[in-house]
Design an enzyme around this catalytic site. Structure first.
Site, PDB file in Angstrom:
ATOM      1  N   LYS A 183      -0.925   2.157  -8.475  1.00 30.65           N
ATOM      2  CA  LYS A 183      -0.467   0.782  -8.720  1.00 30.65           C
ATOM      3  C   LYS A 183      -1.320  -0.185  -7.902  1.00 30.65           C
ATOM      4  CE  LYS A 183       1.994  -2.210  -6.810  1.00 30.65           C
ATOM      5  NZ  LYS A 183       1.340  -3.468  -7.237  1.00 30.65           N
ATOM      6  N   ASP A 217       4.068  -8.300 -11.058  1.00 32.45           N
ATOM      7  CA  ASP A 217       5.078  -8.400 -10.003  1.00 32.45           C
ATOM      8  C   ASP A 217       4.536  -7.784  -8.709  1.00 32.45           C
ATOM      9  OD1 ASP A 217       8.481  -8.569  -9.982  1.00 32.45           O
ATOM     10  OD2 ASP A 217       7.418  -7.645  -8.315  1.00 32.45           O
ATOM     11  N   GLY A 222       6.227  -1.464  -6.780  1.00 29.82           N
ATOM     12  CA  GLY A 222       5.993  -0.763  -5.510  1.00 29.82           C
ATOM     13  C   GLY A 222       7.290  -0.270  -4.899  1.00 29.82           C
ATOM     14  N   CYS A 293     -10.011  -5.516   6.207  1.00 30.71           N
ATOM     15  CA  CYS A 293      -9.051  -5.216   7.278  1.00 30.71           C
ATOM     16  C   CYS A 293      -9.735  -4.845   8.585  1.00 30.71           C
ATOM     17  CB  CYS A 293      -8.159  -4.076   6.820  1.00 30.71           C
ATOM     18  SG  CYS A 293      -9.118  -2.701   6.207  1.00 30.71           S
ATOM     19  N   GLU A 392      -3.113 -11.614  11.600  1.00 34.08           N
ATOM     20  CA  GLU A 392      -4.229 -11.371  10.690  1.00 34.08           C
ATOM     21  C   GLU A 392      -4.342 -12.562   9.741  1.00 34.08           C
ATOM     22  OE1 GLU A 392      -3.657  -8.246   7.759  1.00 34.08           O
ATOM     23  OE2 GLU A 392      -5.631  -7.470   8.297  1.00 34.08           O
TER      24      GLU A 392
HETATM   25  P1  NAD Z   1       0.206  -6.563   0.508  1.00 35.70           P
HETATM   26  O1  NAD Z   1       0.789  -5.755   1.600  1.00 35.70           O
HETATM   27  O2  NAD Z   1       0.838  -7.853   0.146  1.00 35.70           O
HETATM   28  O3  NAD Z   1       0.191  -5.716  -0.861  1.00 35.70           O
HETATM   29  C1  NAD Z   1      -0.429  -4.469  -0.943  1.00 35.70           C
HETATM   30  C2  NAD Z   1       0.106  -3.729  -2.152  1.00 35.70           C
HETATM   31  O4  NAD Z   1       1.504  -3.478  -1.963  1.00 35.70           O
HETATM   32  C3  NAD Z   1      -0.003  -4.506  -3.465  1.00 35.70           C
HETATM   33  O5  NAD Z   1      -0.292  -3.606  -4.504  1.00 35.70           O
HETATM   34  C4  NAD Z   1       1.395  -5.084  -3.623  1.00 35.70           C
HETATM   35  O6  NAD Z   1       1.707  -5.392  -4.958  1.00 35.70           O
HETATM   36  C5  NAD Z   1       2.253  -3.963  -3.075  1.00 35.70           C
HETATM   37  N1  NAD Z   1       3.570  -4.357  -2.586  1.00 35.70           N
HETATM   38  C6  NAD Z   1       4.002  -5.587  -2.227  1.00 35.70           C
HETATM   39  N2  NAD Z   1       5.283  -5.533  -1.824  1.00 35.70           N
HETATM   40  C7  NAD Z   1       5.664  -4.230  -1.910  1.00 35.70           C
HETATM   41  C8  NAD Z   1       6.870  -3.529  -1.618  1.00 35.70           C
HETATM   42  N3  NAD Z   1       7.966  -4.165  -1.157  1.00 35.70           N
HETATM   43  N4  NAD Z   1       6.900  -2.204  -1.799  1.00 35.70           N
HETATM   44  C9  NAD Z   1       5.800  -1.538  -2.240  1.00 35.70           C
HETATM   45  N5  NAD Z   1       4.639  -2.155  -2.554  1.00 35.70           N
HETATM   46  C10 NAD Z   1       4.569  -3.483  -2.397  1.00 35.70           C
HETATM   47  O7  NAD Z   1      -1.325  -6.715   0.881  1.00 35.70           O
HETATM   48  P2  NAD Z   1      -2.420  -7.556   0.128  1.00 35.70           P
HETATM   49  O8  NAD Z   1      -2.120  -8.993   0.379  1.00 35.70           O
HETATM   50  O9  NAD Z   1      -2.558  -7.063  -1.263  1.00 35.70           O
HETATM   51  O10 NAD Z   1      -3.754  -7.102   0.935  1.00 35.70           O
HETATM   52  C11 NAD Z   1      -4.114  -7.610   2.160  1.00 35.70           C
HETATM   53  C12 NAD Z   1      -3.608  -6.726   3.286  1.00 35.70           C
HETATM   54  O11 NAD Z   1      -4.085  -5.394   3.123  1.00 35.70           O
HETATM   55  C13 NAD Z   1      -4.118  -7.158   4.638  1.00 35.70           C
HETATM   56  O12 NAD Z   1      -3.058  -7.147   5.554  1.00 35.70           O
HETATM   57  C14 NAD Z   1      -5.152  -6.109   5.001  1.00 35.70           C
HETATM   58  O13 NAD Z   1      -5.360  -5.917   6.364  1.00 35.70           O
HETATM   59  C15 NAD Z   1      -4.582  -4.903   4.367  1.00 35.70           C
HETATM   60  N6  NAD Z   1      -5.644  -3.915   4.144  1.00 35.70           N
HETATM   61  C16 NAD Z   1      -5.703  -2.815   4.958  1.00 35.70           C
HETATM   62  C17 NAD Z   1      -6.719  -1.891   4.804  1.00 35.70           C
HETATM   63  C18 NAD Z   1      -6.815  -0.666   5.677  1.00 35.70           C
HETATM   64  O14 NAD Z   1      -7.501   0.264   5.285  1.00 35.70           O
HETATM   65  N7  NAD Z   1      -6.195  -0.621   6.828  1.00 35.70           N
HETATM   66  C19 NAD Z   1      -7.658  -2.067   3.809  1.00 35.70           C
HETATM   67  C20 NAD Z   1      -7.577  -3.197   3.000  1.00 35.70           C
HETATM   68  C21 NAD Z   1      -6.551  -4.107   3.174  1.00 35.70           C
END
Ligand code: NAD
Length: 505
Positions: A183, A217, A222, A293, A392
């Protein structure tokens, strides 16, 4: 010339299918603010069907135990991805707004090339090993330790390097014998739906082992994937806040949870460093507009050379080129959405309000009338307790913090809930290595050296995550461990010992 023709179907149980009711949603190109196309908008029922297919494929096929079958299927999958890489390049550039030059590196080419590492790991991995026979009350015991596929994986990914993160989960999970429901984030559906389209053309990939669910959504699908009892493993990359929620949901059925979360990494420039080579590296905060990240977003500078460094950095930040999508050397593009741009701008306002000094940038670039861009932004006089040093931002914003000596630098770098990455510059690699060993992060670079590679485990300490992606460690996240004991065949063992002894050395 290749046209933009993204996949607009879900991929469930080996078939490309419409989302329930034929629903789709618009995908916006962040560089142009225009609708670039549509993606399938899955419902909860669609996600349920994908989980059922993955469960069935795991339980009822030999995918999890037949290594040769997986090798064949993944090789076919890799070759088919490579054959359509130009199409993929366009789709990733359109949905992320990434500078097109980055698709020849970490946005597309790098992750596609990295598929080989997981295939090679599968080919050479020792799935079974013997422990020495053990004497127990019941008599001599033989024991074997098996590594077995962990089950159905829910892979949930963000929008910043979507293809890289999709592949870094899907390929090792499939190689390990798991089945997968992928997803992606709502903003970047195509680098996932592309994989579904390719898998649909791979006859060696059994139905149900890989499924792709795109949705507008943010949370609902998720939430479903992380709480469904049919899912065994959650492999999540995203923000730390959502990571906490994922852990909570997964706890009800005690799933294996693998989390790659946020970071606020520090780049320490020691007092003996050559600024001409050390400081330009700090501009990496503008790489893909800071949407990475592991990017170092706190620059720690010796107090004795703080003004000298800032004068240098101001020049660099005022001349970073961006916004020309025909220039393959540019590294900075737009933020992924208007929402993300506004979030970055609100952090900049907060920095000013809390007393940090804005040295460069700080707003929307006046020379670009399209795209969710924010200027390369540099703050001085930042203390580590300010919001812009603690949270962040995920934008092209660098905060500079002075330190007194090496101990002080280590204290500031470690004073964070995050522990993802970091870097250091020094004239002495030994001195730099000494400091690196004191920083509590999962990755670290000395004097500009790059740690990111398919064979190198990547992940975070503290609230930056649990587990590791890539490397052999990233493959083992998708395996369970089983120990089997049986009565040792004493006579056969003695015979084998005797035969070994009889062979001339
Ligand atoms: P996010 O946490 O908002 O969303 C990530 C994913 O989770 C998306 O697919 C989203 O639709 C889904 N999601 C949202 N709410 C959820 C829930 N309640 N339950 C399950 N899934 C849910 O992150 P983002 O805004 O898409 O990406 C940016 C973030 O990702 C930053 O904080 C960044 O640091 C992090 N990131 C981390 C790494 C790493 O390897 N550590 C790599 C890339 C990005």
């Amino acid at each position: 010339m290749t046209d933009l023709n993204p996949e607009t179907h879900l991929f469930i149980d080996g078939k490309l299918v419409d989302a329930e009711g034929g629903r789709t949603y618009d995908v916006i190109n962040p560089a142009t603010e225009e609708v670039a196309g549509v993606a399938a908008d899955a419902s909860s029922a669609d996600a349920g069907r994908a989980i059922a297919a993955a469960r069935r494929a795991f339980d009822e096929s030999d995918w999890s135990t037949n290594h040769d079958r997986r090798l064949k299927a993944l090789t076919q999958f890799r070759d088919a991805i490579k054959a359509d890489i130009e199409e993929l390049r366009l789709e990733v550039a359109a949905e992320t707004g990434t500078p097109p030059g980055l698709t020849y590196g970490p946005q597309v080419q790098g992750p596609v090339d990295a598929i080989d590492f997981a295939i090679d790991t599968l080919r050479g991995y020792e799935f079974e090993r013997e422990l020495p026979d053990m004497g127990t009350m019941g008599g001599p015991t033989r024991r074997i330790v098996l590594r077995e596929a962990a089950g159905v994986v829910a892979a949930i990914t963000p929008w910043n390097f979507p293809l890289q993160i999709n592949l870094a989960k899907v390929i090792p999970a499939l190689a390990a014998g798991c089945t997968v429901v992928l997803k992606p984030a709502p903003n970047t559906p195509w680098s996932a739906s592309f994989l579904g389209r390719i898998a649909a053309r791979c006859p060696d990939m059994p139905a149900g082992v890989f499924n792709v669910i795109t949705s507008s959504d943010k949370a609902a699908i998720g939430e479903l994937l992380t709480s469904d009892p049919r899912v065994d493993v959650v492999s999540f990359t995203g923000s730390t806040g959502v990571g906490r929620r994922v852990m909570e949901n997964a706890s009800n059925t005690v799933k294996k949870v693998f989390l790659e979360l946020g970071g606020k990494s520090a780049y320490i420039v020691l007092d003996d460093a050559d600024f001409a080579s050390a400081l330009p590296i700090a501009a990496a905060v503008c790489y893909h507009a800071g949407q990475g990240c592991a990017i170092s977003t706190r620059l720690l500078i010796p107090r004795s050379r703080y003004d000298e460094a800032l004068a240098y950095l101001e020049q660099i930040f005022n001349y970073i080129p961006y916004g020309d999508r025909t220039d393959m050397t540019q590294i900075m593009g737009p933020l992924v959405s208007a929402e993300q741009r506004d979030r970055v701008l609100s952090y900049i306002e907060k920095g000013k309000a809390e007393g940090a000094r804005l040295v460069a940038g700080g707003g929307i670039p006046p020379h670009l009338d399209k795209g969710y861009y924010v200027q390369p932004t540099l703050f001085a006089d930042v203390t580590n307790d300010m919001t812009i040093a603690r949270e962040e931002i995920f934008g092209p914003v660098l905060v500079t913090i002075p330190f007194d000596d090496d101990d002080d630098a280590v204290r500031i770098a470690n004073d964070s809930i995050y522990g993802l990455s970091g870097a250091i510059a020094s004239a002495s690699v030994d001195r730099a290595l000494g400091v690196a060993k004191r920083i509590r992060t999962g990755t670290f670079g000395i004097n500009g050296a790059n740690f990111f590679a398919p064979n190198a485990p990547f992940g975070g300490y503290k609230q930056s995550g649990v587990g590791r992606e890539m490397g052999v460690e990233g493959f083992e996240e998708y395996l369970e461990v089983k120990t089997i004991a049986m009565p040792a065949d004493v006579a056969a063992d003695a015979q084998a010992d005797a035969e070994r002894a009889a062979v001339p050395a």
